[in-house]
Scaffold this active site. Structure first.
Site, PDB file in Angstrom:
ATOM      1  N   HIS A  77      34.359  38.967  30.017  1.00 58.91           N
ATOM      2  CA  HIS A  77      35.555  38.484  29.407  1.00 58.91           C
ATOM      3  C   HIS A  77      36.128  39.181  28.056  1.00 58.91           C
ATOM      4  O   HIS A  77      37.126  39.418  27.790  1.00 58.91           O
ATOM      5  CB  HIS A  77      35.624  36.864  29.472  1.00 58.91           C
ATOM      6  CG  HIS A  77      35.552  36.463  30.791  1.00 58.91           C
ATOM      7  ND1 HIS A  77      35.404  35.014  30.894  1.00 58.91           N
ATOM      8  CD2 HIS A  77      35.645  36.842  32.041  1.00 58.91           C
ATOM      9  CE1 HIS A  77      35.273  34.832  32.208  1.00 58.91           C
ATOM     10  NE2 HIS A  77      35.384  35.933  32.897  1.00 58.91           N
ATOM     11  N   HIS A 233      42.377  36.544  37.518  1.00 61.82           N
ATOM     12  CA  HIS A 233      41.215  36.494  36.966  1.00 61.82           C
ATOM     13  C   HIS A 233      40.268  37.581  37.348  1.00 61.82           C
ATOM     14  O   HIS A 233      39.697  38.194  36.758  1.00 61.82           O
ATOM     15  CB  HIS A 233      40.599  35.088  37.017  1.00 61.82           C
ATOM     16  CG  HIS A 233      39.331  35.207  36.237  1.00 61.82           C
ATOM     17  ND1 HIS A 233      39.158  34.998  34.785  1.00 61.82           N
ATOM     18  CD2 HIS A 233      38.113  35.305  36.623  1.00 61.82           C
ATOM     19  CE1 HIS A 233      37.973  34.916  34.289  1.00 61.82           C
ATOM     20  NE2 HIS A 233      37.385  35.287  35.330  1.00 61.82           N
ATOM     21  N   ASP A 237      38.403  40.237  35.200  1.00 59.46           N
ATOM     22  CA  ASP A 237      36.942  40.793  35.412  1.00 59.46           C
ATOM     23  C   ASP A 237      36.791  42.346  35.720  1.00 59.46           C
ATOM     24  O   ASP A 237      35.843  42.864  35.078  1.00 59.46           O
ATOM     25  CB  ASP A 237      36.307  39.734  36.549  1.00 59.46           C
ATOM     26  CG  ASP A 237      36.183  38.519  36.183  1.00 59.46           C
ATOM     27  OD1 ASP A 237      35.911  38.136  35.172  1.00 59.46           O
ATOM     28  OD2 ASP A 237      35.664  37.797  37.140  1.00 59.46           O
ATOM     29  N   HIS A 260      31.538  41.549  41.102  1.00 56.96           N
ATOM     30  CA  HIS A 260      30.957  42.205  39.655  1.00 56.96           C
ATOM     31  C   HIS A 260      30.044  43.333  40.237  1.00 56.96           C
ATOM     32  O   HIS A 260      29.999  44.614  39.435  1.00 56.96           O
ATOM     33  CB  HIS A 260      30.255  41.207  39.146  1.00 56.96           C
ATOM     34  CG  HIS A 260      31.020  40.394  38.388  1.00 56.96           C
ATOM     35  ND1 HIS A 260      31.877  40.669  37.224  1.00 56.96           N
ATOM     36  CD2 HIS A 260      30.992  38.911  38.424  1.00 56.96           C
ATOM     37  CE1 HIS A 260      32.490  39.511  36.953  1.00 56.96           C
ATOM     38  NE2 HIS A 260      31.967  38.468  37.691  1.00 56.96           N
TER      39      HIS A 260
END
Ligand SMILES: [Zn+2]
Length: 300
Positions: A77, A233, A237, A260
């Site tokens: 973030h 969001h 990321d 991720h």
């Protein structure tokens, strides 16, 4: 000519880590041209861990960096906020292993950077300009990067939940779009997964103050900040994870149900294969003025 930037003054905050639940004090300090983003563990003799693909460690529900056994956890973030505000160089001091989650978005970090102010540096910023496409697939997950004259992202998620389902969001990260469209989007989680995640040592700091929480059919802490806050969001990321290439990117990213691990796999492939991209400054790229001028004018 677009130049490198750092913060004008030191700025700090305190909070808790999303996964560790550990209290942490974080301070962003100006850094010289060429330094990049460097994390500094003030609780471990100021040991430094550079925010680069070389130091990517465990990646599951968050992205962590590790160097010589020293961990810096949940970096995405803050790194996303640095890309969104055009900060190339900064020291990030912290006195614990995980960055603070704050409100679950990048907005508090953006506001800190705005409070500190942004200082232009003398050195021209060098961009990673994508020259050849790269596509990665893993089961039904997909991520790719294509040549483009600005930085844009298109992300699709598909969660079997009545409030989410299939969402796609596309954004060109010029003209302050990051600040308007992405920065405030919060992380999210499902109540029915919480116990299992806690048993794995995850989300020990999670609460309705720092995440959108969903139970089986509704939102525990409305309202949403955007109707499609979930997919936004994921874009946040992705931008934070791709910051680990160590440069601003000129390219178009397409991601479908990635996470991720796939974001950082893309970073590793880009860093390994120098035929995929070239380094450029915006002055050299002046033959495509419209999009790039817009990017060059992107300051906060
Ligand atoms: Zn996140």
């Amino acid at each position: 000519m677009k130049q490198e930037q750092t913060v004008r003054a030191a700025v700090e905050c305190t909070g808790i880590g999303l996964h560790s639940g550990a209290p942490v004090h974080l301070r962003i300090v100006p850094a010289p041209s060429g330094a990049g983003i460097v994390f500094r563990r003030t609780d471990l003799d100021d040991f430094e861990v550079e925010a680069t693909g070389r130091n990517i460690a465990r990646v599951s529900y968050a992205t962590s960096l590790m160097k010589k056994g020293v961990l810096i956890s949940t970096t995405e973030h803050l790194l996303s906020a640095f890309i969104g505000t055009g900060i190339d160089n900064a020291i990030v001091e912290l006195d614990n292993l995980e960055l603070p989650i704050l409100d679950g978005s990048a907005r508090p970090f953006v506001e800190m950077i705005q409070r500190a102010g942004i200082r232009k540096q003398r050195r021209p910023r060098s961009y990673m300009r994508i020259r050849r496409e790269l596509e990665l697939r893993e089961g039904n997950k997909f991520i790719a990067i294509y040549p483009a004259d600005s930085y844009s992202v298109s992300y699709t998620i598909d969660f079997p939940h009545p409030l989410i389902g299939k969402e796609t969001f596309r954004v060109d990260l010029s003209d302050g779009n990051y600040l308007r469209e992405i920065a405030a989007a919060r992380t999210f989680g499902f109540l029915h997964e919480a116990d299992a995640m806690r048993q794995q040592g995850l989300i020990r700091g999670a609460s309705i103050e720092n995440a959108i929480v969903l139970n089986r059919d509704c939102l525990m802490n409305p309202p949403l900040r955007y109707p499609d806050e979930f997919v936004r969001h994921k874009v946040l990321d992705l931008i934070g994870d791709l910051a680990l290439v160590g440069k601003q990117i000129l390219g178009n990213i397409v991601a479908d149900r990635a996470g991720h691990a796939m974001h950082t796999a893309l970073v590793s492939r880009l860093l390994r294969d120098r035929t995929l991209w070239e380094e450029t400054t915006l002055e050299e790229a002046a033959e495509v003025p419209a999009a790039l001028q817009a990017m060059a004018g992107q300051t906060v």
